[in-house]
Design a protein around this motif. Structure first.
Motif, PDB file in Angstrom:
ATOM      1  N   LEU A 162       7.762   9.718  -1.695  1.00 14.56           N
ATOM      2  CA  LEU A 162       6.399   9.506  -1.192  1.00 14.56           C
ATOM      3  C   LEU A 162       5.978  10.640  -0.258  1.00 14.56           C
ATOM      4  O   LEU A 162       4.833  11.119  -0.313  1.00 14.56           O
ATOM      5  CB  LEU A 162       6.331   8.170  -0.454  1.00 14.56           C
ATOM      6  CG  LEU A 162       6.466   6.919  -1.331  1.00 14.56           C
ATOM      7  CD1 LEU A 162       6.485   5.674  -0.453  1.00 14.56           C
ATOM      8  CD2 LEU A 162       5.326   6.842  -2.345  1.00 14.56           C
ATOM      9  N   SER A 163       6.892  11.081   0.611  1.00  7.98           N
ATOM     10  CA  SER A 163       6.582  12.183   1.524  1.00  7.98           C
ATOM     11  C   SER A 163       6.336  13.478   0.761  1.00  7.98           C
ATOM     12  O   SER A 163       5.418  14.246   1.067  1.00  7.98           O
ATOM     13  CB  SER A 163       7.732  12.361   2.513  1.00  7.98           C
ATOM     14  OG  SER A 163       7.503  13.477   3.356  1.00  7.98           O
ATOM     15  N   PHE A 164       7.157  13.727  -0.276  1.00 11.08           N
ATOM     16  CA  PHE A 164       6.979  14.936  -1.087  1.00 11.08           C
ATOM     17  C   PHE A 164       5.635  14.913  -1.811  1.00 11.08           C
ATOM     18  O   PHE A 164       4.926  15.918  -1.877  1.00 11.08           O
ATOM     19  CB  PHE A 164       8.125  15.032  -2.094  1.00 11.08           C
ATOM     20  CG  PHE A 164       8.020  16.211  -3.013  1.00 11.08           C
ATOM     21  CD1 PHE A 164       8.397  17.479  -2.591  1.00 11.08           C
ATOM     22  CD2 PHE A 164       7.526  16.061  -4.301  1.00 11.08           C
ATOM     23  CE1 PHE A 164       8.289  18.558  -3.437  1.00 11.08           C
ATOM     24  CE2 PHE A 164       7.412  17.143  -5.144  1.00 11.08           C
ATOM     25  CZ  PHE A 164       7.796  18.405  -4.713  1.00 11.08           C
ATOM     26  N   LYS A 165       5.284  13.737  -2.337  1.00 12.66           N
ATOM     27  CA  LYS A 165       3.997  13.605  -3.024  1.00 12.66           C
ATOM     28  C   LYS A 165       2.843  13.866  -2.076  1.00 12.66           C
ATOM     29  O   LYS A 165       1.883  14.580  -2.410  1.00 12.66           O
ATOM     30  CB  LYS A 165       3.889  12.212  -3.621  1.00 12.66           C
ATOM     31  CG  LYS A 165       2.567  11.964  -4.345  1.00 12.66           C
ATOM     32  CD  LYS A 165       2.495  10.560  -4.884  1.00 12.66           C
ATOM     33  CE  LYS A 165       1.149  10.293  -5.569  1.00 12.66           C
ATOM     34  NZ  LYS A 165       1.060   8.906  -6.082  1.00 12.66           N
ATOM     35  N   GLN A 166       2.938  13.293  -0.848  1.00  9.63           N
ATOM     36  CA  GLN A 166       1.881  13.489   0.133  1.00  9.63           C
ATOM     37  C   GLN A 166       1.753  14.958   0.523  1.00  9.63           C
ATOM     38  O   GLN A 166       0.648  15.504   0.635  1.00  9.63           O
ATOM     39  CB  GLN A 166       2.162  12.637   1.366  1.00  9.63           C
ATOM     40  CG  GLN A 166       1.075  12.696   2.422  1.00  9.63           C
ATOM     41  CD  GLN A 166      -0.238  12.120   1.957  1.00  9.63           C
ATOM     42  OE1 GLN A 166      -0.257  11.259   1.068  1.00  9.63           O
ATOM     43  NE2 GLN A 166      -1.338  12.579   2.536  1.00  9.63           N
ATOM     44  N   GLY A 167       2.909  15.618   0.743  1.00 12.38           N
ATOM     45  CA  GLY A 167       2.888  17.046   1.089  1.00 12.38           C
ATOM     46  C   GLY A 167       2.306  17.896  -0.026  1.00 12.38           C
ATOM     47  O   GLY A 167       1.548  18.841   0.225  1.00 12.38           O
ATOM     48  N   TYR A 168       2.653  17.556  -1.273  1.00 11.48           N
ATOM     49  CA  TYR A 168       2.130  18.306  -2.413  1.00 11.48           C
ATOM     50  C   TYR A 168       0.619  18.166  -2.510  1.00 11.48           C
ATOM     51  O   TYR A 168      -0.107  19.149  -2.751  1.00 11.48           O
ATOM     52  CB  TYR A 168       2.796  17.803  -3.695  1.00 11.48           C
ATOM     53  CG  TYR A 168       2.329  18.508  -4.944  1.00 11.48           C
ATOM     54  CD1 TYR A 168       2.692  19.823  -5.205  1.00 11.48           C
ATOM     55  CD2 TYR A 168       1.515  17.851  -5.860  1.00 11.48           C
ATOM     56  CE1 TYR A 168       2.265  20.473  -6.354  1.00 11.48           C
ATOM     57  CE2 TYR A 168       1.072  18.487  -7.010  1.00 11.48           C
ATOM     58  CZ  TYR A 168       1.450  19.798  -7.246  1.00 11.48           C
ATOM     59  OH  TYR A 168       1.015  20.433  -8.379  1.00 11.48           O
ATOM     60  N   SER A 220      15.525   5.430   1.257  1.00 10.50           N
ATOM     61  CA  SER A 220      15.387   6.830   1.688  1.00 10.50           C
ATOM     62  C   SER A 220      14.841   7.689   0.560  1.00 10.50           C
ATOM     63  O   SER A 220      13.989   8.550   0.770  1.00 10.50           O
ATOM     64  CB  SER A 220      16.738   7.366   2.161  1.00 10.50           C
ATOM     65  OG  SER A 220      17.225   6.637   3.276  1.00 10.50           O
ATOM     66  N   ASN A 244      11.164   6.910   0.114  1.00 11.08           N
ATOM     67  CA  ASN A 244      10.386   7.511   1.204  1.00 11.08           C
ATOM     68  C   ASN A 244      10.271   9.027   1.042  1.00 11.08           C
ATOM     69  O   ASN A 244       9.229   9.620   1.320  1.00 11.08           O
ATOM     70  CB  ASN A 244      11.027   7.184   2.550  1.00 11.08           C
ATOM     71  CG  ASN A 244      10.881   5.721   2.907  1.00 11.08           C
ATOM     72  OD1 ASN A 244       9.961   5.047   2.433  1.00 11.08           O
ATOM     73  ND2 ASN A 244      11.782   5.217   3.742  1.00 11.08           N
ATOM     74  N   TYR A 245      11.364   9.641   0.584  1.00 16.39           N
ATOM     75  CA  TYR A 245      11.345  11.100   0.367  1.00 16.39           C
ATOM     76  C   TYR A 245      10.350  11.469  -0.729  1.00 16.39           C
ATOM     77  O   TYR A 245       9.577  12.429  -0.597  1.00 16.39           O
ATOM     78  CB  TYR A 245      12.736  11.593   0.008  1.00 16.39           C
ATOM     79  CG  TYR A 245      12.781  13.059  -0.365  1.00 16.39           C
ATOM     80  CD1 TYR A 245      12.735  14.041   0.633  1.00 16.39           C
ATOM     81  CD2 TYR A 245      12.842  13.456  -1.692  1.00 16.39           C
ATOM     82  CE1 TYR A 245      12.760  15.379   0.303  1.00 16.39           C
ATOM     83  CE2 TYR A 245      12.866  14.797  -2.029  1.00 16.39           C
ATOM     84  CZ  TYR A 245      12.829  15.756  -1.034  1.00 16.39           C
ATOM     85  OH  TYR A 245      12.859  17.085  -1.375  1.00 16.39           O
ATOM     86  N   GLU A 294      -1.379  17.519  -0.042  1.00 17.37           N
ATOM     87  CA  GLU A 294      -1.965  18.265   1.066  1.00 17.37           C
ATOM     88  C   GLU A 294      -2.001  19.762   0.767  1.00 17.37           C
ATOM     89  O   GLU A 294      -2.973  20.450   1.109  1.00 17.37           O
ATOM     90  CB  GLU A 294      -1.164  18.002   2.344  1.00 17.37           C
ATOM     91  CG  GLU A 294      -1.337  16.587   2.890  1.00 17.37           C
ATOM     92  CD  GLU A 294      -0.502  16.360   4.126  1.00 17.37           C
ATOM     93  OE1 GLU A 294       0.257  17.280   4.507  1.00 17.37           O
ATOM     94  OE2 GLU A 294      -0.603  15.266   4.721  1.00 17.37           O
TER      95      GLU A 294
END
Length: 284
Positions: free
Chosen positions: A68-74, A62, A65-66, A76
């Motif tokens: 990775l998601s934070f990196k992707q959002g940043y 978790s 994944n968090y 973007e």
């Protein structure tokens, strides 16, 4: 001595417990590894290890994944910010281009009117640009970039496609000063176009004229057009001057009190025509 021995005993006991715990963990890990690689059957020990390590793996997964998601959002957000900067730059460029286009269209329309006036005039004219203004009420005037080298002399009338502006009061080789018709010291002979009655147009110091010496017996209405009379050879006959905007009828006196709105927009003067006169017509 007893205290020291007690401390040593506690330290040894802690070390012993740590070794036992580490050994237990390593044993469980070894058993889990062997059972995973060697035998595909799930025994009780395997299940116990799985139950023990499963929550830890879930938390770790978790967390990964968090991140990775934070990196992707940043990433973007950074992309949106860069796109926003690019769009703002394009918008500024489009606005600047639109402003230039509007200015070019306005200049083109103004020059077309001036050219039409020049082509229709029955007398030679000199084109000039306004380069300065005197805002004082009594001597409202303009400075234009045409002088005696261009044929401009003192007393030359100045106009544009809309009507009379004023007359030259002094001229140098390259520049001239124009007294505006709205100045209180200005006076022009005019006619009411409809009735052909003569009057004297004087400046008020503001953006209006006063039409004087029109008898009360003359029928005059708001909207009547005022044109130059042509007396004295100063201005050609029939050039537009303004429109009657107010008529004050008083019981006393012989004359109407008349306000005239100029046909020329004095706030936006940029280009003018100087009507050339013969030297013999110049008043010294």
């Amino acid at each position: 001595m007893r205290k020291k021995s007690t401390r040593k005993s506690n330290s040894r006991f802690r070390l012993f417990r740590l070794v036992i715990f580490a050994g237990l963990i390593m044993t469980l890990a070894f058993i889990f590894l062997v059972s995973t690689l060697g035998n595909q059957k799930f025994g009780g020990l395997h299940k116990l290890v799985l139950e023990t390590t499963g929550p830890v793996q879930e938390v770790v997964t978790s967390g990964v994944n968090y991140l990775l998601s934070f990196k992707q959002g940043y990433l973007e957000v950074l992309g949106v910010r860069e796109e926003n900067k690019r769009l703002w730059k394009e918008l500024k460029e489009c606005r600047a281009l639109l402003h230039k286009s509007r200015e070019a269209m306005a200049t083109n329309a103004r020059l077309k009117k001036l050219l039409a006036f020049k082509d229709a005039a029955d007398f030679p004219v000199v084109t000039a640009s306004v380069i300065g203004k005197d805002p004082s009420m009594w001597f409202r005037s303009l400075i234009i970039d045409a002088g005696t080298n261009s044929g401009v002399v003192k007393g030359s009338p100045v106009a544009n496609s809309e009507g009379i502006i004023g007359q030259v009061i002094t001229a140098s080789p390259s520049y001239s000063k124009v007294l505006l018709a709205i100045a209180p010291s200005s006076a022009i002979d005019v006619l009411l176009q409809k009735s052909r009655v003569r009057g004297v147009l004087k400046g008020s110091g503001k953006l209006t004229y006063r039409l004087e010496y029109v008898l009360k017996t003359v029928e005059i209405e708001e909207g009547d057009v005022v044109v130059t009379a042509g007396y004295g050879g100063m201005f050609p006959t029939g050039m537009p001057v303004g429109v009657v905007s107010k008529v004050i009828r008083k019981r006393r006196g012989m004359f109407h009190e008349i306000e005239v709105t100029p046909s020329v927009d004095y706030k936006t003067l940029e280009n003018v025509f100087v009507l050339q006169r013969n030297e013999s017509a110049v008043d010294e």
